[in-house]
Design a protein around this motif. Structure first.
Motif, PDB file in Angstrom:
ATOM      1  N   ASN A 199       0.865  -1.175   0.000  1.00 13.62           N
ATOM      2  CA  ASN A 199       0.000   0.000   0.000  1.00 13.62           C
ATOM      3  C   ASN A 199       0.904   1.228   0.000  1.00 13.62           C
ATOM      4  O   ASN A 199       1.765   1.360   0.872  1.00 13.62           O
ATOM      5  CB  ASN A 199      -0.886  -0.022   1.254  1.00 13.62           C
ATOM      6  N   ALA A 234      -0.410  -4.944   0.208  1.00 16.97           N
ATOM      7  CA  ALA A 234      -1.507  -4.445  -0.636  1.00 16.97           C
ATOM      8  C   ALA A 234      -2.827  -4.995  -0.142  1.00 16.97           C
ATOM      9  O   ALA A 234      -2.905  -6.119   0.345  1.00 16.97           O
ATOM     10  CB  ALA A 234      -1.268  -4.848  -2.088  1.00 16.97           C
ATOM     11  N   GLY A 235      -3.861  -4.184  -0.259  1.00 15.02           N
ATOM     12  CA  GLY A 235      -5.179  -4.589   0.191  1.00 15.02           C
ATOM     13  C   GLY A 235      -5.496  -4.111   1.593  1.00 15.02           C
ATOM     14  O   GLY A 235      -6.625  -4.232   2.049  1.00 15.02           O
ATOM     15  N   SER A 236      -4.506  -3.551   2.296  1.00 15.63           N
ATOM     16  CA  SER A 236      -4.772  -3.027   3.635  1.00 15.63           C
ATOM     17  C   SER A 236      -5.547  -1.712   3.514  1.00 15.63           C
ATOM     18  O   SER A 236      -5.622  -1.111   2.456  1.00 15.63           O
ATOM     19  CB  SER A 236      -3.464  -2.818   4.404  1.00 15.63           C
ATOM     20  N   THR A 281      -6.793   2.009   3.394  1.00 16.85           N
ATOM     21  CA  THR A 281      -6.182   3.252   2.952  1.00 16.85           C
ATOM     22  C   THR A 281      -6.750   4.395   3.788  1.00 16.85           C
ATOM     23  O   THR A 281      -7.961   4.485   3.952  1.00 16.85           O
ATOM     24  CB  THR A 281      -6.485   3.495   1.460  1.00 16.85           C
TER      25      THR A 281
END
Length: 75
Positions: free
Chosen positions: A15, A22-24, A26
């Motif tokens: 991220n 990634a995918g956490s 925002t």
């Protein structure tokens, strides 16, 4: 270095706002477009970021530099 492929803020394993996988989640300010990316999407390293009145640039020591003006041109 400006005008590189954009890998530091493109889709990647991390991220670009938190440095987490990634995918956490925002942060809200980033979702609203109020924050520049702070971490490289490819390697998760903290980037050098310069904010200016008309945008920002961010540089990863491994993957180069990207400018917000370059990203706008690709939209």
């Amino acid at each position: 270095m400006a005008g590189d492929s954009g890998a530091p803020v493109g889709a990647g394993a991390y991220n670009v706002y938190t440095g987490e996988p990634a995918g956490s989640a925002t942060p809200t300010a980033a979702q609203l477009g109020l924050e520049p990316p702070r971490f490289c999407a490819e390697c998760g390293r903290r980037m050098i970021v310069q904010v200016r009145p008309d945008g920002w640039w961010a540089r990863c020591s491994r993957h180069g530099q990207v400018d917000s003006a370059d990203l706008e041109a690709r939209r």
